[in-house]
Write a protein that holds these residues in place. Sequence first.
Motif, PDB file in Angstrom:
ATOM      1  N   UNK A   1       1.111  -1.268  -0.010  1.00  0.00           N
ATOM      2  CA  UNK A   1       0.107  -0.008   0.172  1.00  0.00           C
ATOM      3  C   UNK A   1       0.794   0.698  -0.431  1.00  0.00           C
ATOM      4  N   UNK A   2       0.741   2.156  -0.892  1.00  0.00           N
ATOM      5  CA  UNK A   2       1.932   3.457  -1.399  1.00  0.00           C
ATOM      6  C   UNK A   2       1.488   4.236  -0.354  1.00  0.00           C
ATOM      7  N   UNK A   3      -0.127   4.510   0.056  1.00  0.00           N
ATOM      8  CA  UNK A   3      -0.807   5.908   0.677  1.00  0.00           C
ATOM      9  C   UNK A   3      -1.370   5.378   1.319  1.00  0.00           C
ATOM     10  N   UNK A   4      -1.643   5.940   2.944  1.00  0.00           N
ATOM     11  CA  UNK A   4      -2.453   5.953   4.000  1.00  0.00           C
ATOM     12  C   UNK A   4      -2.646   6.855   4.398  1.00  0.00           C
ATOM     13  N   UNK A   5      -4.507   6.977   4.385  1.00  0.00           N
ATOM     14  CA  UNK A   5      -5.203   8.148   4.640  1.00  0.00           C
ATOM     15  C   UNK A   5      -5.127   8.427   6.436  1.00  0.00           C
ATOM     16  N   UNK A   6      -5.075  10.282   7.174  1.00  0.00           N
ATOM     17  CA  UNK A   6      -5.008   9.243   8.248  1.00  0.00           C
ATOM     18  C   UNK A   6      -5.817  10.864   9.288  1.00  0.00           C
ATOM     19  N   UNK A   7      -6.696  10.651  10.320  1.00  0.00           N
ATOM     20  CA  UNK A   7      -6.897  11.749  10.668  1.00  0.00           C
ATOM     21  C   UNK A   7      -7.197  11.184  12.357  1.00  0.00           C
ATOM     22  N   UNK A   8      -7.458  12.613  13.305  1.00  0.00           N
ATOM     23  CA  UNK A   8      -7.423  12.269  14.211  1.00  0.00           C
ATOM     24  C   UNK A   8      -7.724  13.322  15.201  1.00  0.00           C
ATOM     25  N   UNK A   9      -7.658  13.265  16.848  1.00  0.00           N
ATOM     26  CA  UNK A   9      -7.965  14.577  17.631  1.00  0.00           C
ATOM     27  C   UNK A   9      -7.260  15.531  17.610  1.00  0.00           C
ATOM     28  N   UNK A  10      -6.241  15.219  17.858  1.00  0.00           N
ATOM     29  CA  UNK A  10      -4.739  15.893  18.047  1.00  0.00           C
ATOM     30  C   UNK A  10      -3.801  15.636  17.207  1.00  0.00           C
ATOM     31  N   UNK A  11      -3.063  16.439  16.720  1.00  0.00           N
ATOM     32  CA  UNK A  11      -1.643  15.973  16.068  1.00  0.00           C
ATOM     33  C   UNK A  11      -0.460  17.742  16.528  1.00  0.00           C
ATOM     34  N   UNK A  12       1.121  16.425  16.323  1.00  0.00           N
ATOM     35  CA  UNK A  12       1.902  17.774  16.761  1.00  0.00           C
ATOM     36  C   UNK A  12       2.923  17.669  15.714  1.00  0.00           C
ATOM     37  N   UNK A  13       3.746  18.756  16.111  1.00  0.00           N
ATOM     38  CA  UNK A  13       4.623  19.444  14.755  1.00  0.00           C
ATOM     39  C   UNK A  13       5.150  17.914  13.867  1.00  0.00           C
ATOM     40  N   UNK A  14       5.553  16.842  14.413  1.00  0.00           N
ATOM     41  CA  UNK A  14       6.424  15.736  14.066  1.00  0.00           C
ATOM     42  C   UNK A  14       5.408  15.180  12.802  1.00  0.00           C
ATOM     43  N   UNK A  15       4.188  15.282  13.124  1.00  0.00           N
ATOM     44  CA  UNK A  15       3.587  14.643  12.628  1.00  0.00           C
ATOM     45  C   UNK A  15       2.140  12.921  13.458  1.00  0.00           C
ATOM     46  N   UNK A  16       3.017  13.120  14.593  1.00  0.00           N
ATOM     47  CA  UNK A  16       2.544  12.673  15.561  1.00  0.00           C
ATOM     48  C   UNK A  16       0.770  12.482  15.779  1.00  0.00           C
ATOM     49  N   UNK A  17       0.183  10.961  15.683  1.00  0.00           N
ATOM     50  CA  UNK A  17      -1.358  11.519  16.133  1.00  0.00           C
ATOM     51  C   UNK A  17      -2.093  11.008  16.975  1.00  0.00           C
ATOM     52  N   UNK A  18      -3.002  11.845  17.615  1.00  0.00           N
ATOM     53  CA  UNK A  18      -3.727  11.103  18.924  1.00  0.00           C
ATOM     54  C   UNK A  18      -4.969  10.719  18.390  1.00  0.00           C
ATOM     55  N   UNK A  19      -5.296   9.830  18.631  1.00  0.00           N
ATOM     56  CA  UNK A  19      -6.593   9.251  18.331  1.00  0.00           C
ATOM     57  C   UNK A  19      -6.971   8.872  20.157  1.00  0.00           C
ATOM     58  N   UNK A  20      -6.836   8.388  21.131  1.00  0.00           N
ATOM     59  CA  UNK A  20      -6.905   7.658  21.951  1.00  0.00           C
ATOM     60  C   UNK A  20      -7.887   8.319  23.642  1.00  0.00           C
ATOM     61  N   UNK A  21      -6.755   9.327  24.022  1.00  0.00           N
ATOM     62  CA  UNK A  21      -7.465  10.531  25.186  1.00  0.00           C
ATOM     63  C   UNK A  21      -7.299  11.819  24.803  1.00  0.00           C
ATOM     64  N   UNK A  22      -8.111  12.583  25.389  1.00  0.00           N
ATOM     65  CA  UNK A  22      -8.045  13.960  26.035  1.00  0.00           C
ATOM     66  C   UNK A  22      -7.573  14.314  27.166  1.00  0.00           C
ATOM     67  N   UNK A  23      -5.937  14.554  27.155  1.00  0.00           N
ATOM     68  CA  UNK A  23      -6.369  15.052  29.063  1.00  0.00           C
ATOM     69  C   UNK A  23      -5.449  13.326  29.925  1.00  0.00           C
ATOM     70  N   UNK A  24      -5.164  13.050  30.588  1.00  0.00           N
ATOM     71  CA  UNK A  24      -4.489  11.902  31.580  1.00  0.00           C
ATOM     72  C   UNK A  24      -4.206  10.427  31.213  1.00  0.00           C
ATOM     73  N   UNK A  25      -4.097   9.669  30.380  1.00  0.00           N
ATOM     74  CA  UNK A  25      -4.688   8.884  30.161  1.00  0.00           C
ATOM     75  C   UNK A  25      -5.414   7.669  31.121  1.00  0.00           C
ATOM     76  N   UNK A  26      -5.276   7.752  32.695  1.00  0.00           N
ATOM     77  CA  UNK A  26      -5.819   7.438  33.487  1.00  0.00           C
ATOM     78  C   UNK A  26      -7.283   8.173  33.695  1.00  0.00           C
ATOM     79  N   UNK A  27      -6.795   9.353  33.546  1.00  0.00           N
ATOM     80  CA  UNK A  27      -8.069   9.926  34.481  1.00  0.00           C
ATOM     81  C   UNK A  27      -9.045  11.410  32.663  1.00  0.00           C
ATOM     82  N   UNK A  28      -8.830  11.002  32.099  1.00  0.00           N
ATOM     83  CA  UNK A  28      -8.607  11.897  30.376  1.00  0.00           C
ATOM     84  C   UNK A  28      -9.880  12.342  30.867  1.00  0.00           C
ATOM     85  N   UNK A  29      -9.855  13.929  29.799  1.00  0.00           N
ATOM     86  CA  UNK A  29     -11.111  14.584  29.997  1.00  0.00           C
ATOM     87  C   UNK A  29     -12.429  13.824  28.992  1.00  0.00           C
TER      88      UNK A  29
END
Length: 256
Positions: free
Chosen positions: A93-121
């Motif tokens: 597969x040549x290209x994967x298309x992704x989105x997420x809830x959060x992204x940082x300046x290096x293109x790392x993506x968060x789609x798990x929790x907002x806030x602390x993992x054990x007590x997330x918002x």
Amino acid sequence: MDYTSTEMMTVAAARALSNEDVCFVGIGLPSAACNLARLTHAPDITLIYESGTIGTRPAVLPLSIGDGELCETALTTVAVPEMFRYWLQGGRISIGFLGGAEIDKYGNINSTVIGDYDDPKVRLPGGGGAPEIATSCGQIFIVMKQGKRSFVDKLSFRTSLGHGDGHNSRRELGVTTKGPNMIVTDLCVMRPDPETKEFQVVSIHPGVSREDIVAATGWEIQFADDIEETLVPSAAELDVLRALNARTAAAHGEQA
């Protein structure tokens, strides 16, 4: 012709695709962009969804990877383990298309929790197949609306690997694929710096200012030396996209 910021984002993402691409497609904006490319300039593109459908050509946008429209219009459907092990992890597969809830300046993506993992918002849906897509596709395109709540200086949780901590950190982790190579937002297009891997703005959409982009970014955003203005959507691109969205709305109603 007038157009919305979402239409501009979808068109800009679609233009990055070609006939030769084999794309692992996410639901939502990625699916709209990939199918717009298929219906315009890239009719021979191969679209693959996580449920195992290969070469699918939906008439309407799917609500989920389990939407029957995908299987009914696919060349073939394989088991999910085969999809991941043979197709994705096999480097097909040549290209994967992704989105997420959060992204940082290096293109790392968060789609798990907002806030602390054990007590997330907010507890989000999770990674699904995104972590494997992020490391196994030849390169990754990301489509997200831009704002300080989503374009953050520090992720609450790193679900899918981008360029890690920058520079060569992705390769140092043993990941040999190219990683995120484009971010398309409703304001601009970004590409990673060749050395630092930090994403920088390379194209600004019409009517958007640098100040708008800075105000919508949670880190000190960088601009390339040569900034282009994104080409406005053509009448043909908008006609095809709007017809696709109209068919989807007619088929799915309020769920679309």
